[in-house]
Scaffold this active site. Structure first.
Site, mmCIF file in Angstrom:
data_model
loop_
_atom_site.group_PDB
_atom_site.id
_atom_site.type_symbol
_atom_site.label_atom_id
_atom_site.label_comp_id
_atom_site.label_asym_id
_atom_site.label_seq_id
_atom_site.Cartn_x
_atom_site.Cartn_y
_atom_site.Cartn_z
ATOM 1 N N GLU A 233 -11.446 -3.787 -3.628
ATOM 2 C CA GLU A 233 -10.421 -2.833 -4.058
ATOM 3 C C GLU A 233 -10.140 -3.072 -5.538
ATOM 4 O O GLU A 233 -9.451 -4.014 -5.900
ATOM 5 C CB GLU A 233 -9.154 -3.041 -3.235
ATOM 6 N N HIS B 6 0.782 -1.242 0.000
ATOM 7 C CA HIS B 6 0.000 0.000 0.000
ATOM 8 C C HIS B 6 0.814 1.293 0.000
ATOM 9 O O HIS B 6 0.462 2.263 0.669
ATOM 10 C CB HIS B 6 -0.975 -0.001 1.178
ATOM 11 N N HIS C 143 -9.664 2.081 -0.556
ATOM 12 C CA HIS C 143 -9.678 0.965 0.393
ATOM 13 C C HIS C 143 -10.842 1.090 1.397
ATOM 14 O O HIS C 143 -10.642 0.911 2.597
ATOM 15 C CB HIS C 143 -8.331 0.920 1.124
HETATM 16 C C1 BGC Z 1 -4.889 -6.490 1.962
HETATM 17 C C2 BGC Z 1 -4.994 -7.111 3.323
HETATM 18 C C3 BGC Z 1 -4.586 -6.076 4.333
HETATM 19 C C4 BGC Z 1 -5.485 -4.864 4.181
HETATM 20 C C5 BGC Z 1 -5.087 -3.740 5.104
HETATM 21 C C6 BGC Z 1 -5.823 -5.335 1.907
HETATM 22 O O1 BGC Z 1 -5.721 -4.722 0.662
HETATM 23 O O2 BGC Z 1 -5.148 -7.405 0.933
HETATM 24 O O3 BGC Z 1 -4.168 -8.253 3.443
HETATM 25 O O4 BGC Z 1 -4.682 -6.582 5.641
HETATM 26 O O5 BGC Z 1 -5.411 -4.398 2.877
HETATM 27 O O6 BGC Z 1 -3.765 -3.416 4.917
#
Ligand code: BGC
Length: 344
Positions: free
Chosen positions: A309, A106, A175
């Protein structure tokens, strides 16, 4: 007709003041923060006419500043995981900070979710822009990025655009965590989901795709016909869904196709997602553990929400057979995702 208004929400030391933009149509009320281009709330009616906020979040700015779960935020430069936080672009190796097991996730420790974006009003919405400097979080090139949220009746549209001065991987998504019974409801076991994908990406034990593009047919990941999330979660190995679904090839960056539908029969609320992105990560909030104190002081536990997402496939920068995620100087990165809230 959508009404758009703006108010100051607070200040973050070192980052400046954060505003809330409110988009109000006859069907929906949506709040957007200039911090992280966050969707703070989406209020919509159930079949009984009852308005509920269906997006998880925090009561105050401090909650978002210290958040580690990306509640509502736009994540970038690269959403999802990059194996070992390492990649090679034009012969040069880049090493990012490791912030998820052995991998990078991320956009790094100070990703786009932690930046204050510049906002300007547009017809029916707000356009948020950000300049990410060359070398930001270890990524090459200065990147100009924008996310434009507009509301038309029951549809919230997010249009993403970026340009870079050097070749860089990019993968932007929102998200948001949803619970159609209302944020803070205990779980999503009574929601039904369907995802328009023939294939998904199996992952290793650090959640990096193995490289295989596997047919959903005959597996618990087959969501082509709607299933009850609670029942399906019992079939899926591990803590829940946290997988990329491979959507059909997009026609062009601005033409979306149907990706997913979630229905909560008790309230009648339905969320339909369409996108021009190559994939969608379906995540059932497996790592929420009740430690977050959310809006109204409510605790968010495991499986208390779902995320859809829309994005490129995880680790695409290291996997040659995945859709290209490189943005070159002079090119435009662009895509669109629409969220439509209705009732049955
Ligand atoms: C991921 C998860 C993660 C979450 C928060 C999602 O996009 O696939 O594994 O825990 O984001 O970071």
């Amino acid at each position: 007709m959508t009404q758009v208004s703006r108010q100051q929400w607070g200040k973050v030391s070192g980052l400046g003041s954060v505003d809330i933009w409110v988009l109000q149509s006859s069907q929906l009320k949506v709040e957007i923060l200039t911090l992280g281009a966050i969707i703070r709330s989406v209020c919509c009616r159930g079949k009984d006419g009852q308005m509920e906020d269906v997006v998880l979040g925090y009561d105050d700015l401090e909650g978002y500043v210290s958040d580690k779960r990306y509640l509502g935020a736009v994540v970038g430069r690269v959403a999802n995981r990059i194996a070992q936080g390492r990649f090679v672009v034009e012969g040069k190796e880049y090493q990012l900070d490791i912030n998820n097991g052995p991998n990078a996730i991320h956009g790094g420790l100070w990703g786009f979710n932690k930046a204050v974006w510049l906002a300007t009003g547009v017809e029916g919405g707000v356009k948020l822009t950000l300049t990410s400097p060359d070398g930001d979080q270890g990524y090459p090139g200065e990147v100009e990025v924008s996310v434009t949220y507009t509301l038309q009746e029951e549809t919230l549209t997010a249009e993403y655009q970026a340009r870079s001065t050097k070749t860089t991987p990019i993968n932007l998504t929102n998200h948001s965590y949803f619970n159609l019974a209302g944020q803070g409801a205990e779980d999503i076991y009574d929601h039904q989901v369907s995802i328009s994908a023939q294939n998904f990406l199996p992952v290793d034990d650090t959640s990096i795709p193995t490289g295989e593009i596997r047919a959903v047919e005959g597996t618990p990941f087959d969501l082509r016909k709607q299933v009850l999330i609670g029942t399906q979660l019992k079939e899926v190995p591990g803590p829940g869904f946290d997988h990329n679904y491979c959507l059909s090839l997009p026609k062009d960056p601005w033409t979306e196709r149907h990706a997913a539908r979630v229905c909560h029969s008790a309230s009648g609320r339905v969320l339909e997602v369409s996108t021009s992105q190559p994939g969608v990560q379906f995540y059932t909030a497996n790592f929420l553990d009740g430690s977050i104190s959310g809006k109204g002081g409510l605790k968010y536990g495991k499986h208390s929400a779902f995320c859809l997402e829309t994005q490129n496939w995880p680790d695409a920068v290291n996997q040659a057979s995945f859709p290209d995620c490189l943005l070159h100087p002079g090119e435009d990165y662009q895509h669109v995702t629409r969220l439509t809230f209705t009732t049955v």
